[in-house]
Design an enzyme around this catalytic site. Structure first.
Site, PDB file in Angstrom:
ATOM      1  N   TYR A 156       0.756  -1.395  -0.121  1.00 30.94           N
ATOM      2  CA  TYR A 156      -0.244   0.074   0.064  1.00 30.94           C
ATOM      3  C   TYR A 156       0.797   1.202  -0.108  1.00 30.94           C
ATOM      4  O   TYR A 156       0.522   2.208  -0.391  1.00 30.94           O
ATOM      5  CB  TYR A 156      -1.017  -0.001   1.179  1.00 30.94           C
ATOM      6  N   LYS A 163      -3.642   8.330   2.574  1.00 32.03           N
ATOM      7  CA  LYS A 163      -4.644   7.961   3.270  1.00 32.03           C
ATOM      8  C   LYS A 163      -4.613   8.759   4.860  1.00 32.03           C
ATOM      9  O   LYS A 163      -5.552   9.124   5.320  1.00 32.03           O
ATOM     10  CB  LYS A 163      -5.020   6.639   3.382  1.00 32.03           C
ATOM     11  N   LYS A 193     -13.421  -5.433  -4.189  1.00 35.70           N
ATOM     12  CA  LYS A 193     -12.954  -5.853  -5.484  1.00 35.70           C
ATOM     13  C   LYS A 193     -13.396  -4.664  -6.702  1.00 35.70           C
ATOM     14  O   LYS A 193     -14.500  -4.767  -7.133  1.00 35.70           O
ATOM     15  CB  LYS A 193     -13.290  -7.242  -5.965  1.00 35.70           C
TER      16      LYS A 193
HETATM   17  P1  NAD Z   1     -12.684   2.736  -8.503  1.00 41.43           P
HETATM   18  O1  NAD Z   1     -11.180   2.410  -9.360  1.00 41.43           O
HETATM   19  O2  NAD Z   1     -13.776   2.543  -8.981  1.00 41.43           O
HETATM   20  O3  NAD Z   1     -12.491   4.116  -8.248  1.00 41.43           O
HETATM   21  C1  NAD Z   1     -11.402   5.156  -8.030  1.00 41.43           C
HETATM   22  C2  NAD Z   1     -11.632   6.388  -8.934  1.00 41.43           C
HETATM   23  O4  NAD Z   1     -10.624   7.365  -8.673  1.00 41.43           O
HETATM   24  C3  NAD Z   1     -11.915   6.061 -10.136  1.00 41.43           C
HETATM   25  O5  NAD Z   1     -13.373   6.703 -10.587  1.00 41.43           O
HETATM   26  C4  NAD Z   1     -11.012   7.086 -10.785  1.00 41.43           C
HETATM   27  O6  NAD Z   1     -11.284   7.794 -12.059  1.00 41.43           O
HETATM   28  C5  NAD Z   1     -10.783   8.059  -9.923  1.00 41.43           C
HETATM   29  N1  NAD Z   1      -9.391   8.941 -10.206  1.00 41.43           N
HETATM   30  C6  NAD Z   1      -8.202   8.623 -10.229  1.00 41.43           C
HETATM   31  N2  NAD Z   1      -7.380   9.749 -10.574  1.00 41.43           N
HETATM   32  C7  NAD Z   1      -8.356  10.605 -10.565  1.00 41.43           C
HETATM   33  C8  NAD Z   1      -7.916  12.048 -10.774  1.00 41.43           C
HETATM   34  N3  NAD Z   1      -6.634  12.561 -10.966  1.00 41.43           N
HETATM   35  N4  NAD Z   1      -9.139  12.914 -10.887  1.00 41.43           N
HETATM   36  C9  NAD Z   1     -10.367  12.497 -10.612  1.00 41.43           C
HETATM   37  N5  NAD Z   1     -10.724  11.153 -10.209  1.00 41.43           N
HETATM   38  C10 NAD Z   1      -9.568  10.628 -10.381  1.00 41.43           C
HETATM   39  O7  NAD Z   1     -12.106   2.267  -7.174  1.00 41.43           O
HETATM   40  P2  NAD Z   1     -12.782   2.229  -5.580  1.00 41.43           P
HETATM   41  O8  NAD Z   1     -12.438   1.111  -4.835  1.00 41.43           O
HETATM   42  O9  NAD Z   1     -14.129   2.551  -5.753  1.00 41.43           O
HETATM   43  O10 NAD Z   1     -12.085   3.576  -5.003  1.00 41.43           O
HETATM   44  C11 NAD Z   1     -13.036   4.703  -4.558  1.00 41.43           C
HETATM   45  C12 NAD Z   1     -12.231   5.073  -3.108  1.00 41.43           C
HETATM   46  O11 NAD Z   1     -12.274   4.112  -2.120  1.00 41.43           O
HETATM   47  C13 NAD Z   1     -10.523   5.519  -3.139  1.00 41.43           C
HETATM   48  O12 NAD Z   1     -10.338   6.601  -2.519  1.00 41.43           O
HETATM   49  C14 NAD Z   1     -10.123   4.128  -2.663  1.00 41.43           C
HETATM   50  O13 NAD Z   1      -8.860   4.305  -1.877  1.00 41.43           O
HETATM   51  C15 NAD Z   1     -10.979   4.048  -1.708  1.00 41.43           C
HETATM   52  N6  NAD Z   1     -11.251   2.674  -0.982  1.00 41.43           N
HETATM   53  C16 NAD Z   1     -11.008   1.447  -1.718  1.00 41.43           C
HETATM   54  C17 NAD Z   1     -11.037   0.148  -1.152  1.00 41.43           C
HETATM   55  C18 NAD Z   1     -11.080  -1.002  -2.117  1.00 41.43           C
HETATM   56  O14 NAD Z   1     -10.527  -2.027  -1.679  1.00 41.43           O
HETATM   57  N7  NAD Z   1     -11.270  -0.947  -3.233  1.00 41.43           N
HETATM   58  C19 NAD Z   1     -10.885   0.158   0.283  1.00 41.43           C
HETATM   59  C20 NAD Z   1     -10.738   1.374   1.022  1.00 41.43           C
HETATM   60  C21 NAD Z   1     -10.662   2.584   0.317  1.00 41.43           C
HETATM   61  C1  IMJ Z   2      -3.992  -0.806  -3.281  1.00 37.99           C
HETATM   62  C2  IMJ Z   2      -2.410  -1.122  -3.313  1.00 37.99           C
HETATM   63  C3  IMJ Z   2      -1.988  -2.097  -2.492  1.00 37.99           C
HETATM   64  C4  IMJ Z   2      -2.548  -2.762  -1.450  1.00 37.99           C
HETATM   65  C5  IMJ Z   2      -3.987  -2.588  -1.571  1.00 37.99           C
HETATM   66  C6  IMJ Z   2      -4.700  -1.771  -2.290  1.00 37.99           C
HETATM   67  N1  IMJ Z   2      -4.975  -3.158  -0.559  1.00 37.99           N
HETATM   68  C7  IMJ Z   2      -6.141  -2.712  -0.725  1.00 37.99           C
HETATM   69  C8  IMJ Z   2      -5.965  -1.702  -2.064  1.00 37.99           C
HETATM   70  C9  IMJ Z   2      -4.723  -3.965   0.324  1.00 37.99           C
HETATM   71  C10 IMJ Z   2      -7.391  -2.711  -0.206  1.00 37.99           C
HETATM   72  C11 IMJ Z   2      -6.966  -0.988  -2.689  1.00 37.99           C
HETATM   73  N2  IMJ Z   2      -7.104   0.643  -1.852  1.00 37.99           N
HETATM   74  C12 IMJ Z   2      -7.574   0.684  -0.337  1.00 37.99           C
HETATM   75  C13 IMJ Z   2      -6.778   1.704  -2.629  1.00 37.99           C
HETATM   76  O1  IMJ Z   2      -6.761   2.912  -1.969  1.00 37.99           O
HETATM   77  C14 IMJ Z   2      -6.218   1.759  -3.907  1.00 37.99           C
HETATM   78  C15 IMJ Z   2      -5.614   2.965  -4.653  1.00 37.99           C
HETATM   79  C16 IMJ Z   2      -5.098   2.644  -5.815  1.00 37.99           C
HETATM   80  C17 IMJ Z   2      -4.884   1.682  -6.733  1.00 37.99           C
HETATM   81  C18 IMJ Z   2      -4.337   1.934  -7.893  1.00 37.99           C
HETATM   82  C19 IMJ Z   2      -4.254   0.675  -8.812  1.00 37.99           C
HETATM   83  C20 IMJ Z   2      -3.900   1.019 -10.326  1.00 37.99           C
HETATM   84  C21 IMJ Z   2      -3.101   2.183 -10.400  1.00 37.99           C
HETATM   85  N3  IMJ Z   2      -2.775   3.136  -9.387  1.00 37.99           N
HETATM   86  C22 IMJ Z   2      -3.688   2.934  -8.303  1.00 37.99           C
HETATM   87  N4  IMJ Z   2      -3.683   3.917  -7.265  1.00 37.99           N
HETATM   88  C23 IMJ Z   2      -4.249   3.935  -6.196  1.00 37.99           C
HETATM   89  O2  IMJ Z   2      -2.414   2.466 -11.446  1.00 37.99           O
END
Ligand code: NAD
Ligand code: IMJ
Length: 256
Positions: A156, A163, A193
């Site tokens: 991460y 974060k 996912k």
């Molecule tokens: P997602 O890929 O569907 O959403 C991420 C969004 O970020 C996308 O819509 C993308 O277009 C947008 N984005 C990236 N760069 C950008 C930029 N420069 N300007 C505007 N938008 C931009 O994935 P998600 O899992 O729905 O992620 C949403 C939020 O949830 C993120 O903050 C992520 O860190 C957080 N989150 C995700 C998880 C997980 O496991 N998926 C867990 C905890 C928190």
């Molecule tokens: C992301 C990276 C490493 C470990 C991770 C994650 N774990 C989880 C996430 C364990 C749950 C997803 N997460 C919480 C995120 O905030 C992801 C952020 C993200 C993901 C990508 C993938 C594609 C890319 N850039 C990204 N930047 C931020 O090119």
């Protein structure tokens, strides 16, 4: 009769039907909120338009949050169309792929700056731009975090630091916005996912660990997260601001 009839909200972070932001949008719409959507680049417009249309949204605008002009354009348009807004959802993050593997020690200066800019500073920029549209409306803002802000999670890396900055930004913003009656909170979601989790080394192992070790013995869904967002963006949470609320099946409370 919905709990949010007559309210207006703008959603940042829908990429596809799996996005957490999309589940939040549906939950808000279900309670009657009128929605506007932004998309991060040309490539995503064709994904977001049909989804937005399916919840009767009429305002769909480009917004890469690194662009000052694009942010201004969104809020100018919302001011012209609606006059004000009651809710803002910030559900976005980005770091370069190379930064999300190997040791945090190797994070580049550029990689650090980009991750913090897109994933944390953008909340400050959007909040400041939204403020004039929110004043006098008991409005609320929600953003999304992850446990990697608090504890070291493999790969991460710089996103954990981003974060942490995001969660603390929420506290400082809450202090600034509170006197105006505007609230801001974070949801720290368990792993889900989505596109943002695709291709992450060890992701399946993390899902398995949550299923085995969390009090609820399961992973969370986008809908679990959306229900808490609905609470935080409605009057149900009228006394809550500056908080990080975990929606992670209880995983974060466990010790040995
Ligand atoms: P997602 O890929 O569907 O959403 C991420 C969004 O970020 C996308 O819509 C993308 O277009 C947008 N984005 C990236 N760069 C950008 C930029 N420069 N300007 C505007 N938008 C931009 O994935 P998600 O899992 O729905 O992620 C949403 C939020 O949830 C993120 O903050 C992520 O860190 C957080 N989150 C995700 C998880 C997980 O496991 N998926 C867990 C905890 C928190
Ligand atoms: C992301 C990276 C490493 C470990 C991770 C994650 N774990 C989880 C996430 C364990 C749950 C997803 N997460 C919480 C995120 O905030 C992801 C952020 C993200 C993901 C990508 C993938 C594609 C890319 N850039 C990204 N930047 C931020 O090119």
């Amino acid at each position: 009769m919905g709990m949010l009839d007559g309210k207006k909200g703008v959603i940042f972070g829908v990429a596809n039907e799996r996005s957490i932001a999309w589940a939040i949008a549906r939950a808000l719409r279900h309670e009657g909120m009128e929605l506007a959507f932004t998309y991060a680049g040309e490539a995503l417009e064709s994904r977001v338009r049909p989804l937005a249309g399916s919840v009767d949204a009429k305002i769909i605008l480009p917004c890469d949050v690194t662009g000052v002009a694009q942010i201004k354009n969104v809020f100018d348009a919302l001011k012209a169309e609606w006059g004000g807004i009651d809710a803002l959802v910030h559900s976005l993050a980005f770091a370069k792929k190379e930064e999300l593997k190997g040791e945090f020690l190797n994070t580049t200066r550029e990689g650090f700056a980009l991750a913090l800019d897109v994933s944390a500073y953008s909340l400050v920029a959007l909040t400041r731009a939204a403020l004039p549209l929110m004043e006098g409306r008991e409005a609320a803002i929600v953003t999304l975090s992850y446990y990697g802000a608090q504890k070291v999670i493999a790969n991460y890396n710089v996103m954990g630091v981003a974060k942490a900055a995001l969660e603390t930004s929420v506290k400082y913003l809450a202090a600034d916005l509170g006197p105006k009656g505007i609230r801001i909170n974070t949801i720290s979601a368990g792993p889900v996912k989505t596109l943002a989790a695709m291709g992450i080394t060890g992701f399946k192992g993390i899902l398995d660990m949550v299923e085995t070790k969390s009090p609820l013995r399961r992973n969370v869904t986008q809908e679990d997260v959306a229900k808490t967002a609905l609470y935080l963006l409605s009057g149900l949470s009228s006394g809550v601001t500056g908080e990080t609320i975990y929606v992670d099946a209880g995983y974060n409370i466990m010790g040995i």
